[in-house]
Design a protein around this motif. Structure first.
Motif, PDB file in Angstrom:
ATOM      1  N   MET A  66      34.349  55.287  43.936  1.00  0.00           N
ATOM      2  CA  MET A  66      34.227  54.192  42.982  1.00  0.00           C
ATOM      3  C   MET A  66      33.083  53.287  43.448  1.00  0.00           C
ATOM      4  N   LYS A  67      32.147  53.060  42.567  1.00  0.00           N
ATOM      5  CA  LYS A  67      31.016  52.198  42.903  1.00  0.00           C
ATOM      6  C   LYS A  67      31.430  50.732  42.846  1.00  0.00           C
ATOM      7  N   PRO A  68      30.924  49.911  43.783  1.00  0.00           N
ATOM      8  CA  PRO A  68      31.228  48.480  43.692  1.00  0.00           C
ATOM      9  C   PRO A  68      30.462  47.857  42.526  1.00  0.00           C
ATOM     10  N   TYR A  69      31.006  46.787  42.013  1.00  0.00           N
ATOM     11  CA  TYR A  69      30.315  46.012  40.991  1.00  0.00           C
ATOM     12  C   TYR A  69      29.372  45.062  41.718  1.00  0.00           C
ATOM     13  N   ILE A  70      28.144  44.949  41.253  1.00  0.00           N
ATOM     14  CA  ILE A  70      27.170  44.062  41.896  1.00  0.00           C
ATOM     15  C   ILE A  70      26.822  42.929  40.935  1.00  0.00           C
ATOM     16  N   PRO A 103      19.493  33.575  45.302  1.00  0.00           N
ATOM     17  CA  PRO A 103      19.779  34.711  44.430  1.00  0.00           C
ATOM     18  C   PRO A 103      20.591  35.799  45.127  1.00  0.00           C
ATOM     19  N   ASP A 104      21.637  35.421  45.855  1.00  0.00           N
ATOM     20  CA  ASP A 104      22.464  36.411  46.553  1.00  0.00           C
ATOM     21  C   ASP A 104      22.955  37.498  45.600  1.00  0.00           C
ATOM     22  N   GLU A 105      23.105  38.704  46.145  1.00  0.00           N
ATOM     23  CA  GLU A 105      23.748  39.793  45.418  1.00  0.00           C
ATOM     24  C   GLU A 105      25.116  40.007  46.040  1.00  0.00           C
ATOM     25  N   ILE A 106      26.152  39.838  45.229  1.00  0.00           N
ATOM     26  CA  ILE A 106      27.519  40.013  45.699  1.00  0.00           C
ATOM     27  C   ILE A 106      27.977  41.421  45.324  1.00  0.00           C
ATOM     28  N   ASN A 107      28.401  42.179  46.328  1.00  0.00           N
ATOM     29  CA  ASN A 107      29.033  43.474  46.098  1.00  0.00           C
ATOM     30  C   ASN A 107      30.527  43.228  45.985  1.00  0.00           C
ATOM     31  N   ILE A 108      31.103  43.626  44.876  1.00  0.00           N
ATOM     32  CA  ILE A 108      32.529  43.382  44.638  1.00  0.00           C
ATOM     33  C   ILE A 108      33.272  44.715  44.626  1.00  0.00           C
ATOM     34  N   GLU A 109      34.092  44.892  45.649  1.00  0.00           N
ATOM     35  CA  GLU A 109      34.969  46.058  45.714  1.00  0.00           C
ATOM     36  C   GLU A 109      36.278  45.655  45.044  1.00  0.00           C
ATOM     37  N   ILE A 110      36.744  46.481  44.126  1.00  0.00           N
ATOM     38  CA  ILE A 110      37.998  46.207  43.432  1.00  0.00           C
ATOM     39  C   ILE A 110      38.897  47.435  43.580  1.00  0.00           C
ATOM     40  N   TYR A 111      40.172  47.191  43.739  1.00  0.00           N
ATOM     41  CA  TYR A 111      41.126  48.280  43.912  1.00  0.00           C
ATOM     42  C   TYR A 111      42.476  47.845  43.357  1.00  0.00           C
ATOM     43  N   VAL A 112      43.310  48.833  43.061  1.00  0.00           N
ATOM     44  CA  VAL A 112      44.669  48.543  42.597  1.00  0.00           C
ATOM     45  C   VAL A 112      45.529  48.305  43.831  1.00  0.00           C
ATOM     46  N   LYS A 113      46.039  47.088  43.966  1.00  0.00           N
ATOM     47  CA  LYS A 113      46.931  46.743  45.083  1.00  0.00           C
ATOM     48  C   LYS A 113      48.339  47.230  44.823  1.00  0.00           C
ATOM     49  N   LYS A 114      48.752  47.068  43.558  1.00  0.00           N
ATOM     50  CA  LYS A 114      50.128  47.407  43.204  1.00  0.00           C
ATOM     51  C   LYS A 114      50.197  47.637  41.702  1.00  0.00           C
ATOM     52  N   ILE A 135      50.226  45.052  36.784  1.00  0.00           N
ATOM     53  CA  ILE A 135      49.245  45.598  37.714  1.00  0.00           C
ATOM     54  C   ILE A 135      48.609  44.451  38.494  1.00  0.00           C
ATOM     55  N   THR A 136      48.366  44.687  39.782  1.00  0.00           N
ATOM     56  CA  THR A 136      47.697  43.705  40.627  1.00  0.00           C
ATOM     57  C   THR A 136      46.460  44.358  41.233  1.00  0.00           C
ATOM     58  N   PHE A 137      45.328  43.691  41.044  1.00  0.00           N
ATOM     59  CA  PHE A 137      44.057  44.148  41.599  1.00  0.00           C
ATOM     60  C   PHE A 137      43.712  43.321  42.830  1.00  0.00           C
ATOM     61  N   GLY A 138      43.052  43.949  43.785  1.00  0.00           N
ATOM     62  CA  GLY A 138      42.503  43.256  44.938  1.00  0.00           C
ATOM     63  C   GLY A 138      40.991  43.275  44.852  1.00  0.00           C
ATOM     64  N   TYR A 139      40.367  42.228  45.374  1.00  0.00           N
ATOM     65  CA  TYR A 139      38.913  42.090  45.317  1.00  0.00           C
ATOM     66  C   TYR A 139      38.394  41.673  46.687  1.00  0.00           C
ATOM     67  N   THR A 140      37.301  42.288  47.108  1.00  0.00           N
ATOM     68  CA  THR A 140      36.598  41.866  48.308  1.00  0.00           C
ATOM     69  C   THR A 140      35.133  41.711  47.940  1.00  0.00           C
ATOM     70  N   TYR A 141      34.619  40.495  48.121  1.00  0.00           N
ATOM     71  CA  TYR A 141      33.215  40.208  47.832  1.00  0.00           C
ATOM     72  C   TYR A 141      32.456  40.176  49.150  1.00  0.00           C
ATOM     73  N   THR A 142      31.333  40.882  49.187  1.00  0.00           N
ATOM     74  CA  THR A 142      30.480  40.842  50.376  1.00  0.00           C
ATOM     75  C   THR A 142      29.040  40.561  49.977  1.00  0.00           C
ATOM     76  N   VAL A 143      28.344  39.900  50.889  1.00  0.00           N
ATOM     77  CA  VAL A 143      26.899  39.713  50.783  1.00  0.00           C
ATOM     78  C   VAL A 143      26.324  40.203  52.106  1.00  0.00           C
ATOM     79  N   LYS A 144      25.454  41.200  52.015  1.00  0.00           N
ATOM     80  CA  LYS A 144      24.862  41.805  53.220  1.00  0.00           C
ATOM     81  C   LYS A 144      25.952  42.201  54.220  1.00  0.00           C
TER      82      LYS A 144
END
Length: 127
Positions: A1-5, A69-80, A86-95
């Motif tokens: 699954m590709k992260p959303y940017i 102009p940061d680019e945030i990579n957003i990983e999303i997954y089904v937690k439960k 449905i519950t989704f989890g999100y992790t945002y990263t920059v670099k």
């Protein structure tokens, strides 16, 4: 699954040049729409099948600020997932540095607002 940017736009920042906190919830929705598109169950498809999925809970943890102009990579997954929630989890990263974590819970309703047991109605979505 590709992260959303998501690239931070200047208008998404406050007077201090920091991304305004309210935008992070918008980014969650953008990532969720992207995720559902990737698994073949777009919001439009769900609505055309008579299913709504309103937000019933959001939890957010701000770790570090982001700026234009940061680019945030957003990983999303089904937690439960349960029969009608449905519950989704999100992790945002920059670099590769975590800047934000969150979760959002959603229920499944028909267009009249009655709960839908998605496991029975759309078992392929549940799977």
């Amino acid at each position: 699954m590709k992260p959303y940017i998501h690239k931070i736009n200047y208008y998404e920042t406050d007077k201090m040049g920091i991304t305004h906190h309210s935008n992070y919830v918008r980014f969650m929705e953008e990532a969720r729409v992207y995720f559902l598109d990737q698994i073949g169950w777009s919001f439009i498809d769900l609505e055309n099948k008579g299913i709504m999925s309103p937000v019933i809970n959001i939890e957010c943890n701000f770790k570090k600020t982001t700026t234009f102009p940061d680019e945030i990579n957003i990983e999303i997954y089904v937690k439960k997932i349960s029969a009608c929630k449905i519950t989704f989890g999100y992790t945002y990263t920059v670099k590769d540095e975590i800047v934000f974590t969150a979760s959002s819970s959603h229920c499944f309703l028909d267009m009249n607002g009655a709960p839908v047991i998605v496991q029975k109605v759309f078992p392929e979505f549940f799977d």
